[in-house]
Design a protein around this motif. Structure first.
Motif, PDB file in Angstrom:
ATOM      1  N   ARG A  77       8.164-149.880  39.218  1.00 40.28           N
ATOM      2  CA  ARG A  77       7.260-148.958  39.919  1.00 40.28           C
ATOM      3  C   ARG A  77       6.002-148.696  39.106  1.00 40.28           C
ATOM      4  O   ARG A  77       6.061-148.339  37.936  1.00 40.28           O
ATOM      5  CB  ARG A  77       7.964-147.616  40.186  1.00 40.28           C
ATOM      6  CG  ARG A  77       9.159-147.684  41.114  1.00 40.28           C
ATOM      7  CD  ARG A  77       9.716-146.287  41.324  1.00 40.28           C
ATOM      8  NE  ARG A  77       8.712-145.385  41.897  1.00 40.28           N
ATOM      9  CZ  ARG A  77       8.843-144.055  41.899  1.00 40.28           C
ATOM     10  NH1 ARG A  77       9.879-143.475  41.336  1.00 40.28           N
ATOM     11  NH2 ARG A  77       7.897-143.314  42.449  1.00 40.28           N
ATOM     12  N   ALA A  78       4.845-148.876  39.733  1.00 36.80           N
ATOM     13  CA  ALA A  78       3.572-148.534  39.094  1.00 36.80           C
ATOM     14  C   ALA A  78       3.326-147.036  39.261  1.00 36.80           C
ATOM     15  O   ALA A  78       3.287-146.528  40.382  1.00 36.80           O
ATOM     16  CB  ALA A  78       2.437-149.327  39.711  1.00 36.80           C
ATOM     17  N   LEU A  79       3.179-146.333  38.144  1.00 33.42           N
ATOM     18  CA  LEU A  79       2.928-144.893  38.191  1.00 33.42           C
ATOM     19  C   LEU A  79       1.475-144.549  37.889  1.00 33.42           C
ATOM     20  O   LEU A  79       0.977-143.524  38.332  1.00 33.42           O
ATOM     21  CB  LEU A  79       3.824-144.164  37.182  1.00 33.42           C
ATOM     22  CG  LEU A  79       5.312-144.082  37.490  1.00 33.42           C
ATOM     23  CD1 LEU A  79       5.992-143.170  36.485  1.00 33.42           C
ATOM     24  CD2 LEU A  79       5.558-143.585  38.898  1.00 33.42           C
ATOM     25  N   VAL A  80       0.799-145.392  37.110  1.00 34.53           N
ATOM     26  CA  VAL A  80      -0.587-145.128  36.715  1.00 34.53           C
ATOM     27  C   VAL A  80      -1.396-146.401  36.867  1.00 34.53           C
ATOM     28  O   VAL A  80      -0.949-147.481  36.476  1.00 34.53           O
ATOM     29  CB  VAL A  80      -0.670-144.643  35.249  1.00 34.53           C
ATOM     30  CG1 VAL A  80      -2.120-144.340  34.875  1.00 34.53           C
ATOM     31  CG2 VAL A  80       0.211-143.429  35.014  1.00 34.53           C
ATOM     32  N   LEU A  81      -2.587-146.273  37.438  1.00 38.17           N
ATOM     33  CA  LEU A  81      -3.547-147.366  37.471  1.00 38.17           C
ATOM     34  C   LEU A  81      -4.723-146.955  36.598  1.00 38.17           C
ATOM     35  O   LEU A  81      -5.317-145.903  36.811  1.00 38.17           O
ATOM     36  CB  LEU A  81      -4.020-147.650  38.897  1.00 38.17           C
ATOM     37  CG  LEU A  81      -5.011-148.811  39.032  1.00 38.17           C
ATOM     38  CD1 LEU A  81      -4.293-150.139  38.788  1.00 38.17           C
ATOM     39  CD2 LEU A  81      -5.675-148.811  40.406  1.00 38.17           C
ATOM     40  N   ASP A  82      -5.048-147.786  35.606  1.00 35.67           N
ATOM     41  CA  ASP A  82      -6.109-147.470  34.660  1.00 35.67           C
ATOM     42  C   ASP A  82      -7.265-148.454  34.779  1.00 35.67           C
ATOM     43  O   ASP A  82      -7.049-149.664  34.899  1.00 35.67           O
ATOM     44  CB  ASP A  82      -5.598-147.567  33.218  1.00 35.67           C
ATOM     45  CG  ASP A  82      -4.839-146.336  32.758  1.00 35.67           C
ATOM     46  OD1 ASP A  82      -5.205-145.214  33.200  1.00 35.67           O
ATOM     47  OD2 ASP A  82      -3.912-146.478  31.948  1.00 35.67           O
ATOM     48  N   GLU A  83      -8.484-147.927  34.717  1.00 30.46           N
ATOM     49  CA  GLU A  83      -9.665-148.730  34.446  1.00 30.46           C
ATOM     50  C   GLU A  83     -10.122-148.357  33.046  1.00 30.46           C
ATOM     51  O   GLU A  83     -10.347-147.187  32.747  1.00 30.46           O
ATOM     52  CB  GLU A  83     -10.773-148.457  35.464  1.00 30.46           C
ATOM     53  CG  GLU A  83     -10.470-148.983  36.853  1.00 30.46           C
ATOM     54  CD  GLU A  83     -11.628-148.778  37.820  1.00 30.46           C
ATOM     55  OE1 GLU A  83     -12.627-148.134  37.420  1.00 30.46           O
ATOM     56  OE2 GLU A  83     -11.532-149.246  38.949  1.00 30.46           O
ATOM     57  N   ILE A  84     -10.254-149.355  32.166  1.00 32.98           N
ATOM     58  CA  ILE A  84     -10.560-149.124  30.759  1.00 32.98           C
ATOM     59  C   ILE A  84     -11.782-149.947  30.379  1.00 32.98           C
ATOM     60  O   ILE A  84     -11.882-151.117  30.749  1.00 32.98           O
ATOM     61  CB  ILE A  84      -9.359-149.502  29.872  1.00 32.98           C
ATOM     62  CG1 ILE A  84      -8.140-148.643  30.241  1.00 32.98           C
ATOM     63  CG2 ILE A  84      -9.693-149.349  28.392  1.00 32.98           C
ATOM     64  CD1 ILE A  84      -6.852-149.081  29.575  1.00 32.98           C
ATOM     65  N   VAL A  85     -12.692-149.324  29.642  1.00 35.24           N
ATOM     66  CA  VAL A  85     -13.882-150.026  29.159  1.00 35.24           C
ATOM     67  C   VAL A  85     -13.941-149.882  27.643  1.00 35.24           C
ATOM     68  O   VAL A  85     -13.834-148.771  27.107  1.00 35.24           O
ATOM     69  CB  VAL A  85     -15.174-149.476  29.795  1.00 35.24           C
ATOM     70  CG1 VAL A  85     -16.373-150.289  29.315  1.00 35.24           C
ATOM     71  CG2 VAL A  85     -15.082-149.503  31.321  1.00 35.24           C
ATOM     72  N   LEU A  86     -14.109-151.023  26.956  1.00 35.66           N
ATOM     73  CA  LEU A  86     -14.175-151.049  25.497  1.00 35.66           C
ATOM     74  C   LEU A  86     -15.499-151.654  25.057  1.00 35.66           C
ATOM     75  O   LEU A  86     -15.930-152.670  25.619  1.00 35.66           O
ATOM     76  CB  LEU A  86     -13.021-151.876  24.919  1.00 35.66           C
ATOM     77  CG  LEU A  86     -11.604-151.425  25.281  1.00 35.66           C
ATOM     78  CD1 LEU A  86     -10.586-152.416  24.734  1.00 35.66           C
ATOM     79  CD2 LEU A  86     -11.331-150.031  24.742  1.00 35.66           C
ATOM     80  N   PRO A  87     -16.163-151.093  24.056  1.00 34.61           N
ATOM     81  CA  PRO A  87     -17.432-151.654  23.574  1.00 34.61           C
ATOM     82  C   PRO A  87     -17.226-153.054  22.988  1.00 34.61           C
ATOM     83  O   PRO A  87     -16.327-153.273  22.167  1.00 34.61           O
ATOM     84  CB  PRO A  87     -17.870-150.670  22.484  1.00 34.61           C
ATOM     85  CG  PRO A  87     -17.122-149.404  22.782  1.00 34.61           C
ATOM     86  CD  PRO A  87     -15.816-149.837  23.365  1.00 34.61           C
ATOM     87  N   GLY A  88     -18.063-153.989  23.412  1.00 29.94           N
ATOM     88  CA  GLY A  88     -17.930-155.361  22.944  1.00 29.94           C
ATOM     89  C   GLY A  88     -18.147-155.493  21.453  1.00 29.94           C
ATOM     90  O   GLY A  88     -17.496-156.305  20.792  1.00 29.94           O
ATOM     91  N   GLU A  89     -19.054-154.702  20.880  1.00 29.99           N
ATOM     92  CA  GLU A  89     -19.353-154.805  19.451  1.00 29.99           C
ATOM     93  C   GLU A  89     -18.149-154.396  18.610  1.00 29.99           C
ATOM     94  O   GLU A  89     -17.823-155.040  17.598  1.00 29.99           O
ATOM     95  CB  GLU A  89     -20.553-153.929  19.104  1.00 29.99           C
ATOM     96  CG  GLU A  89     -20.950-153.990  17.636  1.00 29.99           C
ATOM     97  CD  GLU A  89     -22.139-153.099  17.323  1.00 29.99           C
ATOM     98  OE1 GLU A  89     -22.556-153.090  16.149  1.00 29.99           O
ATOM     99  OE2 GLU A  89     -22.649-152.412  18.240  1.00 29.99           O
ATOM    100  N   ILE A  90     -17.466-153.327  19.022  1.00 24.84           N
ATOM    101  CA  ILE A  90     -16.331-152.822  18.247  1.00 24.84           C
ATOM    102  C   ILE A  90     -15.120-153.743  18.393  1.00 24.84           C
ATOM    103  O   ILE A  90     -14.380-153.980  17.430  1.00 24.84           O
ATOM    104  CB  ILE A  90     -15.973-151.390  18.697  1.00 24.84           C
ATOM    105  CG1 ILE A  90     -17.131-150.435  18.399  1.00 24.84           C
ATOM    106  CG2 ILE A  90     -14.700-150.908  18.015  1.00 24.84           C
ATOM    107  CD1 ILE A  90     -16.908-149.020  18.894  1.00 24.84           C
ATOM    108  N   PHE A  91     -14.918-154.280  19.601  1.00 23.71           N
ATOM    109  CA  PHE A  91     -13.719-155.071  19.884  1.00 23.71           C
ATOM    110  C   PHE A  91     -14.059-156.549  20.071  1.00 23.71           C
ATOM    111  O   PHE A  91     -13.468-157.235  20.914  1.00 23.71           O
ATOM    112  CB  PHE A  91     -13.010-154.514  21.117  1.00 23.71           C
ATOM    113  CG  PHE A  91     -12.455-153.131  20.907  1.00 23.71           C
ATOM    114  CD1 PHE A  91     -11.211-152.946  20.333  1.00 23.71           C
ATOM    115  CD2 PHE A  91     -13.191-152.005  21.268  1.00 23.71           C
ATOM    116  CE1 PHE A  91     -10.695-151.676  20.126  1.00 23.71           C
ATOM    117  CE2 PHE A  91     -12.684-150.726  21.062  1.00 23.71           C
ATOM    118  CZ  PHE A  91     -11.438-150.557  20.486  1.00 23.71           C
ATOM    119  N   ALA A  92     -14.985-157.040  19.280  1.00 22.25           N
ATOM    120  CA  ALA A  92     -15.400-158.443  19.382  1.00 22.25           C
ATOM    121  C   ALA A  92     -14.195-159.368  19.211  1.00 22.25           C
ATOM    122  O   ALA A  92     -13.391-159.206  18.296  1.00 22.25           O
ATOM    123  CB  ALA A  92     -16.446-158.756  18.316  1.00 22.25           C
ATOM    124  N   GLY A  93     -14.076-160.330  20.139  1.00 25.59           N
ATOM    125  CA  GLY A  93     -12.985-161.292  20.069  1.00 25.59           C
ATOM    126  C   GLY A  93     -11.764-160.917  20.891  1.00 25.59           C
ATOM    127  O   GLY A  93     -10.817-161.707  20.983  1.00 25.59           O
TER     128      GLY A  93
END
Length: 243
Positions: A140-156
């Motif tokens: 069962r899906a209880l939570v649907l998330d949209e997540i945005v991460l900065p490209g510079e911090i999370f490069a790769g």
């Protein structure tokens, strides 16, 4: 003529707390590693052991350090079982803990819009990762998330890494990218399920959902993650500890 305000006095332990925090920011002590003893820190900063202890106690109260009886003091980590889900807990109505697992639904490289850019302190159009995932209890899906991460911090960062991550994504941020989530700011609002949300969460259109808008911060109050989640609450509660 208006007199200039006198500089604010900072107790000595707060000054030592600031120096310890600078060492954490600089990565002198990594998550999960022990920090020097209070005696060694007192010698390093030329203050009393009691002053160091008060500074360490303050950082422990903020979940930045963890004391372990007989072993010393360690940099807190999201890999610890007792803090792994500190920023998100789904509990059954009767109060029992609920184990969730993440299902990746979408991953794309894109550009920050105005809302995301403002919250993450990025220029509109900055490179980011746009991610969609569901949190499941069993099937069962209880939570649907949209997540945005900065490209510079999370490069790769790539889709396979996220899809194969077990447990908290904050642990992944920490172990792979050296980015530790310290605190989060949330806004919560009751909303009605749109057609898209109804299909994704398997509820009827118009069903009540809890929308949680979150910005997560690392040291020095630097924003590292923008998140918008929609939660089903029938039979469950959303519980959070943000400090």
């Amino acid at each position: 003529m208006q007199r200039a305000a006198a500089p604010r006095f900072r107790p000595l332990y707060e000054q030592i707390k600031g120096l310890l925090t600078q060492s954490l920011v600089a990565g002198e002590w990594k998550p999960g590693e022990s920090i020097p003893s209070e005696v060694d820190l007192a010698t390093r900063y030329k203050v009393s052991q009691g002053t160091v202890r008060k500074a360490v106690d303050a950082l422990a109260a903020e979940n930045l350090l963890i004391r372990r009886q007989g072993k010393g003091t360690f940099v807190a980590t999201h890999s610890e079982e007792n803090v792994q889900h500190r920023f998100l807990r789904i509990v059954a109505d009767e109060g029992s803990a609920v184990a969730t697992h993440s299902v990746l639904l979408g991953f794309a490289r894109g550009r920050a819009n105005n809302e995301v850019g403002q919250d993450l302190r990025l220029h509109a159009g900055s490179a980011v990762y746009w991610i969609t995932r569901a949190l499941h209890v069993g099937a069962r899906a209880l939570v649907l998330d949209e997540i945005v991460l900065p490209g510079e911090i999370f490069a790769g960062l790539d889709q396979d890494t996220l899809a194969n991550t077990r447990g908290s994504w904050y642990s992944l941020y920490e172990s792979t990218f050296g980015v530790r989530a310290i605190r989060a700011r949330e806004q919560i609002k009751a909303v009605a399920a749109s057609e898209y949300l109804a299909k994704s969460l398997k509820v009827v259109r118009g069903a009540p959902l809890l929308r949680v808008d979150r910005v997560t911060y690392t040291y020095d109050d630097r924003p590292i993650e923008w998140r918008r989640g929609w939660c089903k609450t029938e039979g469950y509660h959303y519980v959070n500890e943000l400090s």
